[in-house]
Structures are given as structure tokens and as C-alpha cells.
Design an enzyme around this catalytic site. Structure first.
Site, mmCIF file in Angstrom:
data_model
loop_
_atom_site.group_PDB
_atom_site.id
_atom_site.type_symbol
_atom_site.label_atom_id
_atom_site.label_comp_id
_atom_site.label_asym_id
_atom_site.label_seq_id
_atom_site.Cartn_x
_atom_site.Cartn_y
_atom_site.Cartn_z
ATOM 1 N N ILE A 243 0.888 -1.236 0.017
ATOM 2 C CA ILE A 243 0.015 0.092 -0.055
ATOM 3 C C ILE A 243 0.783 1.174 0.124
ATOM 4 O O ILE A 243 0.423 2.115 -0.693
ATOM 5 C CB ILE A 243 -1.134 0.039 0.983
ATOM 6 C CG1 ILE A 243 -1.908 1.128 1.034
ATOM 7 C CG2 ILE A 243 -0.403 0.346 2.525
ATOM 8 C CD1 ILE A 243 -3.073 0.776 -0.246
ATOM 9 N N SER B 255 12.069 0.721 6.779
ATOM 10 C CA SER B 255 11.797 -0.652 6.366
ATOM 11 C C SER B 255 12.541 -1.576 6.243
ATOM 12 O O SER B 255 13.751 -1.236 5.843
ATOM 13 C CB SER B 255 11.114 -0.569 4.851
ATOM 14 O OG SER B 255 10.047 -1.375 4.719
ATOM 15 N N ARG B 256 12.698 -2.772 6.726
ATOM 16 C CA ARG B 256 13.635 -3.690 6.941
ATOM 17 C C ARG B 256 14.190 -4.312 5.578
ATOM 18 O O ARG B 256 15.288 -4.376 5.436
ATOM 19 C CB ARG B 256 13.176 -4.811 7.532
ATOM 20 C CG ARG B 256 12.716 -4.437 9.157
ATOM 21 C CD ARG B 256 11.907 -5.596 9.643
ATOM 22 N NE ARG B 256 10.704 -6.056 8.875
ATOM 23 C CZ ARG B 256 9.816 -6.936 9.174
ATOM 24 N NH1 ARG B 256 10.013 -7.658 10.253
ATOM 25 N NH2 ARG B 256 8.899 -7.120 8.280
ATOM 26 N N LYS C 289 -5.493 1.885 7.830
ATOM 27 C CA LYS C 289 -6.411 1.122 8.505
ATOM 28 C C LYS C 289 -6.153 -0.584 8.605
ATOM 29 O O LYS C 289 -5.292 -0.693 7.733
ATOM 30 C CB LYS C 289 -7.861 1.738 7.456
ATOM 31 C CG LYS C 289 -7.635 1.364 6.101
ATOM 32 C CD LYS C 289 -7.575 -0.136 5.509
ATOM 33 C CE LYS C 289 -8.035 -1.310 5.917
ATOM 34 N NZ LYS C 289 -7.817 -2.467 4.762
ATOM 35 N N ASP D 258 -10.089 -7.293 6.894
ATOM 36 C CA ASP D 258 -9.348 -6.442 6.267
ATOM 37 C C ASP D 258 -10.039 -5.486 5.195
ATOM 38 O O ASP D 258 -9.885 -4.264 5.251
ATOM 39 C CB ASP D 258 -8.044 -7.005 5.981
ATOM 40 C CG ASP D 258 -7.052 -5.893 5.351
ATOM 41 O OD1 ASP D 258 -6.285 -5.247 6.200
ATOM 42 O OD2 ASP D 258 -7.046 -5.665 4.026
HETATM 43 P P1 NAP Z 1 2.676 -5.346 3.278
HETATM 44 O O1 NAP Z 1 2.738 -5.333 1.606
HETATM 45 O O2 NAP Z 1 2.890 -6.456 4.010
HETATM 46 O O3 NAP Z 1 3.399 -4.186 3.554
HETATM 47 C C1 NAP Z 1 3.624 -3.933 5.086
HETATM 48 C C2 NAP Z 1 5.207 -3.722 5.152
HETATM 49 O O4 NAP Z 1 5.273 -3.565 6.650
HETATM 50 C C3 NAP Z 1 6.096 -4.886 4.850
HETATM 51 O O5 NAP Z 1 6.442 -4.776 3.332
HETATM 52 C C4 NAP Z 1 7.167 -4.698 5.680
HETATM 53 O O6 NAP Z 1 8.374 -4.100 5.002
HETATM 54 C C5 NAP Z 1 6.639 -4.051 7.078
HETATM 55 N N1 NAP Z 1 6.361 -5.146 7.955
HETATM 56 C C6 NAP Z 1 5.659 -6.256 7.890
HETATM 57 N N2 NAP Z 1 5.579 -7.216 9.080
HETATM 58 C C7 NAP Z 1 6.307 -6.398 9.763
HETATM 59 C C8 NAP Z 1 6.467 -6.436 11.337
HETATM 60 N N3 NAP Z 1 6.154 -7.571 11.764
HETATM 61 N N4 NAP Z 1 7.361 -5.524 11.963
HETATM 62 C C9 NAP Z 1 7.430 -4.411 11.089
HETATM 63 N N5 NAP Z 1 7.465 -4.275 9.773
HETATM 64 C C10 NAP Z 1 6.575 -5.291 9.086
HETATM 65 O O7 NAP Z 1 0.953 -4.930 3.235
HETATM 66 P P2 NAP Z 1 0.159 -3.884 2.971
HETATM 67 O O8 NAP Z 1 -0.685 -4.502 1.818
HETATM 68 O O9 NAP Z 1 1.031 -2.679 2.241
HETATM 69 O O10 NAP Z 1 -0.955 -3.432 4.015
HETATM 70 C C11 NAP Z 1 -0.231 -2.816 5.278
HETATM 71 C C12 NAP Z 1 -1.291 -1.936 5.829
HETATM 72 O O11 NAP Z 1 -2.174 -0.999 4.784
HETATM 73 C C13 NAP Z 1 -2.553 -3.049 6.265
HETATM 74 O O12 NAP Z 1 -3.212 -2.692 7.557
HETATM 75 C C14 NAP Z 1 -3.634 -3.064 5.111
HETATM 76 O O13 NAP Z 1 -4.814 -3.169 5.851
HETATM 77 C C15 NAP Z 1 -3.588 -1.588 4.619
HETATM 78 N N6 NAP Z 1 -4.209 -1.291 3.243
HETATM 79 C C16 NAP Z 1 -3.779 -2.355 2.367
HETATM 80 C C17 NAP Z 1 -4.270 -2.343 1.174
HETATM 81 C C18 NAP Z 1 -3.876 -3.187 0.033
HETATM 82 O O14 NAP Z 1 -4.605 -3.143 -1.041
HETATM 83 N N7 NAP Z 1 -2.811 -4.228 0.248
HETATM 84 C C19 NAP Z 1 -5.205 -1.097 0.775
HETATM 85 C C20 NAP Z 1 -5.481 -0.354 1.740
HETATM 86 C C21 NAP Z 1 -4.947 -0.484 3.013
HETATM 87 P P3 NAP Z 1 9.752 -4.613 5.561
HETATM 88 O O15 NAP Z 1 9.890 -6.053 5.402
HETATM 89 O O16 NAP Z 1 10.553 -4.022 4.522
HETATM 90 O O17 NAP Z 1 10.059 -4.056 6.863
#
Ligand code: NAP
Length: 308
Positions: free
Chosen positions: A14, A36-37, A90, A168
Site C-alpha cells: 500500500i 523498512s527492513r 487502516k 481487512d
Molecule cells: P505489506 O505489503 O505486507 O506491507 C507492509 C510492510 O510492513 C511490509 O512490506 C514490511 O516491510 C513491513 N512489515 C511487515 N511485517 C512487519 C513486522 N512484523 N514488523 C515491522 N514491519 C513489518 O502490507 P500492505 O498490503 O501494504 O498493508 C499494510 C497496511 O495497509 C494494512 O493494514 C492494510 O490493511 C493496509 N491497506 C492495504 C491495502 C492493499 O490493497 N494491500 C489497501 C489499503 C490499506 P519490511 O519487511 O521492509 O519491513
């Protein structure tokens, strides 16, 4: 006024898909660092963690927390204690009760806490709200069905405790409904389908009512392939209104009233800049409370295992 110097924490899907372009398009906000890690951006200082960024990074005024909900409370508390404004993706947290201390910290430190609900910034939501304010509402039907493999590829956190599973995306519908409807409503029944190898539901059916007995039904599914469905249909005493495309379009009896390209995240960042300038916070937990209620009241059904 000098721009808000912002850091993104958690450069995942996101952050890349929506936050980066919206920040670039918003006057008064400048991206100065990333924590970001496993990811970084050319030309932007990168740190493994928020703590390292705060200790060794450039000056930042605010952080946008784009990490999964299970780790965000600690990051928000750290950022607020360091005197930073905080934008939360969110859902605002993995529990309802973790948010009050964050809001108290923001208020104590004179900082902004913004719990974003991106779907509320979809272009047809406010026009629909205005239309509904003048009508008798007879029933509401939500159909929110998407493909988890497309929108959350490989994101195991989503099926872990606190990841919310199908809620979610489902919470986006609830964020619209809680804005759209003129009266508060409450859960009356739910069935949650948990894959036998996961800790969060992959589908759900929900019933709500308000104190006037308005029937509200919602069907959530995380396994929809092909066309995706994010629709809210409201039957009124003057005909049917449908919000579709997650709030991008508004139709009245099939006639298109609004049909705009989504610009949800530029709305979010404009609002964040205004909140910071005004020294205010914006934290509405209503959608999260409905989800917590569903986990509390819902019947649990065990379904086939889910694997990516
Ligand atoms: P994501 O692709 O998994 O990204 C989250 C990032 O946070 C990961 O790339 C990781 O980056 C870091 N992370 C993951 N686990 C972690 C941990 N245990 N500790 C610290 N950092 C961690 O997820 P996303 O889809 O972007 O979603 C993130 C948020 O945005 C969620 O709450 C989701 O509901 C919201 N959202 C998502 C979407 C969608 O379409 N995907 C849409 C609207 C809102 P590093 O490994 O580089 O640290």
C-alpha cells in the site's frame, strides 16, 4: 509554511501503490525518509526500524505507518513519544483498546493522530451521504468480495491473529457505512468462516440493525476471482441507490450520478496536512468496533485450508 517532513514506515504494497504517489502530489508534505527492513527508495535515506530513523535519520515531523496492524501500536507510541505526528493506515490497530492511550499521548504532546479510513475518501461517498440524508432508508445490502491473492499476495500477517482476514477489506465497507447512514447501527448476528489452517476468517456474513429496525446485511469473501465486487446497495423510499467500485461510482436506479477515478489517498494526505496545521486529531473507531463485535458475537465455521 514549511512542508511537513514525513517518513514512511513499512514500505510494502500500500505504501508503494498509494502513499508514494499521493505524497508526491500533495503540497506541504515532503517524503524525507523510509523505515523498512527489506525495502528502500532511490535517493531517500533508509533505516531498518523507526527507532534507528529517530536516532540517526534526518529530522522528521510526521510518520505514516504502513505496516501490518499487529505492529503499529508500538510504532505509533514510539513516534508520538518522540514528538511526531502519526498517520495510521487502516485498521487503526489490532485491538480497539490500544487506540485510546495513543490518542491521549497525541493530545498530551500536542501532536496529530490520524486514523485513516481510505474508503471514506472515495468520490461517491459524500454525494451518497447527502442524498440519503433526505430519504427514508428501508434496507442496506453490502457485497464486498475480492481476491486475497491479488490484493495481499503472500501476506501471511493477514491470516494471523489481529490481521482481521476478510475484515481487512470488509472494514472498508464498514467505514463507508458508518459515514453514510444517518443513525448508528449494531451487529445482530454473524457467521465467520475460518480456514482450518488459519487464525482469521476468509469469509463472513453479517446482519446489523439500527434502533428503528433498519435491516443491514453484509457478505464478505476473500476468494473472489475475476471481477471484484465492492458494492453497497441502499433501498430508499425514493428508489434504490448503489455505491459501487468501493465508492468510486454512485448509481440511482441504474442511472450514473458519480463516476470518478478514485483519489482516496490524495484526500487522506490533504486531510492530514490540515489536521497538523490545525493541531487536531481524527480518530473514529466505529468501523473497528463493528469488526470486534463480529469476532465477539459471530458463529465460527471451519472451512477448507487456505494456501497462497
Ligand atoms: P505489506 O505489503 O505486507 O506491507 C507492509 C510492510 O510492513 C511490509 O512490506 C514490511 O516491510 C513491513 N512489515 C511487515 N511485517 C512487519 C513486522 N512484523 N514488523 C515491522 N514491519 C513489518 O502490507 P500492505 O498490503 O501494504 O498493508 C499494510 C497496511 O495497509 C494494512 O493494514 C492494510 O490493511 C493496509 N491497506 C492495504 C491495502 C492493499 O490493497 N494491500 C489497501 C489499503 C490499506 P519490511 O519487511 O521492509 O519491513
Amino acid at each position: 509554511m514549511s512542508p511537513i517532513r514525513l517518513a514512511i514506515v513499512g514500505l510494502g504494497k500500500i505504501a508503494r501503490d498509494q502513499h508514494l504517489p499521493a505524497i508526491a502530489a500533495t503540497d506541504g508534505i515532503e517524503l524525507v525518509a523510509v523505515a523498512s527492513r527489506n525495502a528502500g527508495l532511490d535517493g531517500v535515506p533508509r533505516f531498518d526500524t523507526l527507532e534507528e530513523l529517530l536516532a540517526h535519520g534526518p529530522q522528521v515531523d510526521a510518520v505514516a505507518l504502513c505496516t501490518p496492524p499487529q505492529v503499529r501500536r508500538e510504532q505509533a507510541a514510539t513516534a508520538l513519544a518522540a514528538g511526531k505526528h502519526v498517520l495510521l493506515e487502516k485498521p487503526p490497530g489490532a485491538t480497539v483498546s490500544e487506540i485510546a492511550p495513543l490518542l491521549a499521548a497525541a493530545q498530551r504532546n500536542g501532536k496529530t493522530l490520524f486514523a485513516t479510513w481510505h474508503s471514506r475518501f472515495a468520490p461517491a461517498v459524500e454525494p451518497a451521504r447527502e442524498l440519503l440524508a433526505g430519504r427514508g432508508i428501508r434496507s442496506v445490502a453490502v457485497v464486498w468480495k475480492e481476491d486475497v491473492r491479488v490484493w495481499h499476495p503472500g501476506q501471511d500477517w493477514i491470516f494471523e491473529p489481529g490481521g482481521l482476514g476478510v475484515f481487512d477489506p470488509g472494514i472498508n465497507a464498514l467505514s463507508i457505512l458508518t459515514r453514510l447512514l444517518p443513525r448508528p447501527f449494531f451487529l445482530t448476528g454473524a457467521t465467520l468462516a475460518f480456514p482450518e489452517n488459519r487464525d482469521a476468517p476468509i469469509a463472513a456474513t453479517l446482519s446489523f440493525a439500527d434502533d428503528a429496525g433498519l435491516p443491514i446485511r453484509a457478505e464478505l469473501d476473500f476468494l473472489q476471482t475475476g471481477p471484484q465486487t465492492w458494492d453497497i446497495h441502499v433501498e430508499t423510499d425514493a428508489g434504490g441507490l448503489t455505491l459501487s467500485g468501493g465508492g468510486a461510482r454512485l448509481l440511482e436506479e441504474g442511472r450514473v450520478l458519480v463516476n470518478e477515478k478514485e483519489a482516496e489517498y490524495s484526500g487522506i494526505y490533504a486531510r492530514f496536512a490540515a489536521l497538523v496545521a490545525g493541531g487536531a486529531s481524527d480518530v473514529d473507531l466505529a468501523p473497528l468496533i463493528h469488526v470486534a463485535d463480529a469476532f465477539m458475537l459471530g458463529r465460527r465455521a471451519v472451512v477448507a485450508p487456505f494456501d497462497w
